[in-house]
Design a protein around this motif. Sequence first.
Motif, PDB file in Angstrom:
ATOM      1  N   ARG A  47       0.819  -1.209   0.000  1.00 55.41           N
ATOM      2  CA  ARG A  47       0.000   0.000   0.000  1.00 55.41           C
ATOM      3  C   ARG A  47       0.853   1.260   0.000  1.00 55.41           C
ATOM      4  O   ARG A  47       0.496   2.272  -0.615  1.00 55.41           O
ATOM      5  CB  ARG A  47      -0.931  -0.010   1.217  1.00 55.41           C
ATOM      6  N   PHE A  50       1.641   3.222  -3.143  1.00 57.04           N
ATOM      7  CA  PHE A  50       0.575   3.981  -3.790  1.00 57.04           C
ATOM      8  C   PHE A  50       0.287   5.298  -3.067  1.00 57.04           C
ATOM      9  O   PHE A  50      -0.642   6.012  -3.433  1.00 57.04           O
ATOM     10  CB  PHE A  50      -0.705   3.135  -3.852  1.00 57.04           C
ATOM     11  N   SER A 109      -5.085   6.984  -6.314  1.00 59.16           N
ATOM     12  CA  SER A 109      -3.689   6.562  -6.477  1.00 59.16           C
ATOM     13  C   SER A 109      -3.553   5.249  -7.230  1.00 59.16           C
ATOM     14  O   SER A 109      -2.451   4.841  -7.582  1.00 59.16           O
ATOM     15  CB  SER A 109      -3.026   6.414  -5.106  1.00 59.16           C
ATOM     16  N   TYR A 111      -4.597   2.287  -5.843  1.00 56.93           N
ATOM     17  CA  TYR A 111      -4.475   1.166  -4.911  1.00 56.93           C
ATOM     18  C   TYR A 111      -5.698   0.253  -4.946  1.00 56.93           C
ATOM     19  O   TYR A 111      -5.569  -0.977  -5.013  1.00 56.93           O
ATOM     20  CB  TYR A 111      -4.232   1.680  -3.493  1.00 56.93           C
ATOM     21  N   ASN A 139       1.792   4.011 -10.805  1.00 50.58           N
ATOM     22  CA  ASN A 139       1.812   3.151  -9.619  1.00 50.58           C
ATOM     23  C   ASN A 139       1.471   1.710  -9.964  1.00 50.58           C
ATOM     24  O   ASN A 139       2.117   0.762  -9.479  1.00 50.58           O
ATOM     25  CB  ASN A 139       0.820   3.671  -8.574  1.00 50.58           C
TER      26      ASN A 139
END
Length: 237
Positions: A47, A50, A109, A111, A139
């Motif tokens: 995580r 991100f 982002s 994620y 990302n």
Amino acid sequence: MSLPLNTTAAHPEDPTTVARYHMIEQQIRPWDVSDSEVLDLLARLPREEFVPAAYRGMAFMDMEIPLLGQADEALRQGHCMLAPRIEARLLQDLQVQPTDRVLEIGTGSGYMAALLACRAERVVSLEIHPVLAQTARDNLSRAGIQNADVRQADGARDPIPDGPFDVIVLSGSVAEVPQGLLALLREGGRLGAIVGQEPMMRATFVRRTGNQFETTQPWDTVAPRLQGFAEPSRFTF
């Protein structure tokens, strides 16, 4: 999609590994997230990769993380990552399957798109802000996620030609379930959204069966608004 194990898992004393462990055990499990595959994915997908560099130390905290500009403005505009427990509970309750085609509104982002892609066959994720859309693509590429397609688009207004979908998830809150998105669900498809007004919103799941839509609202939360979706009139008489 298979995902390599996070290499830091081999070093239990590593601060990042410890912080990730506490996120799962102290925030996510107590929020009725018990699906072992979801928990394993949260342990493996980094995580922190991100999260913007300025907020990386907050990657595992129980809070939204700003993604653009000043923190207060980013949260007001919905330019943020949702709290980890909300991401995890949405992922679990949508019951994403390996053959599912998924639509996400509000990439941020990237994620949540990555989590979905690790569970599904294909993910289309729409992000209204061009800078965030490109950040999410970068990302996802660094994370090795190849089955998520990020597009710069307004999920409330722009045409979405890729349907129907098995799963639709709104990564942010709306005043009401967007009826236009329900039409994009295929038979047995599920939509998940956080619906309502502060100070209390409801996680809302809609399942399509033929021309019928069954709605459940199993838990309460609050999340920043997604841009572009209609708000109820505030006029009073």
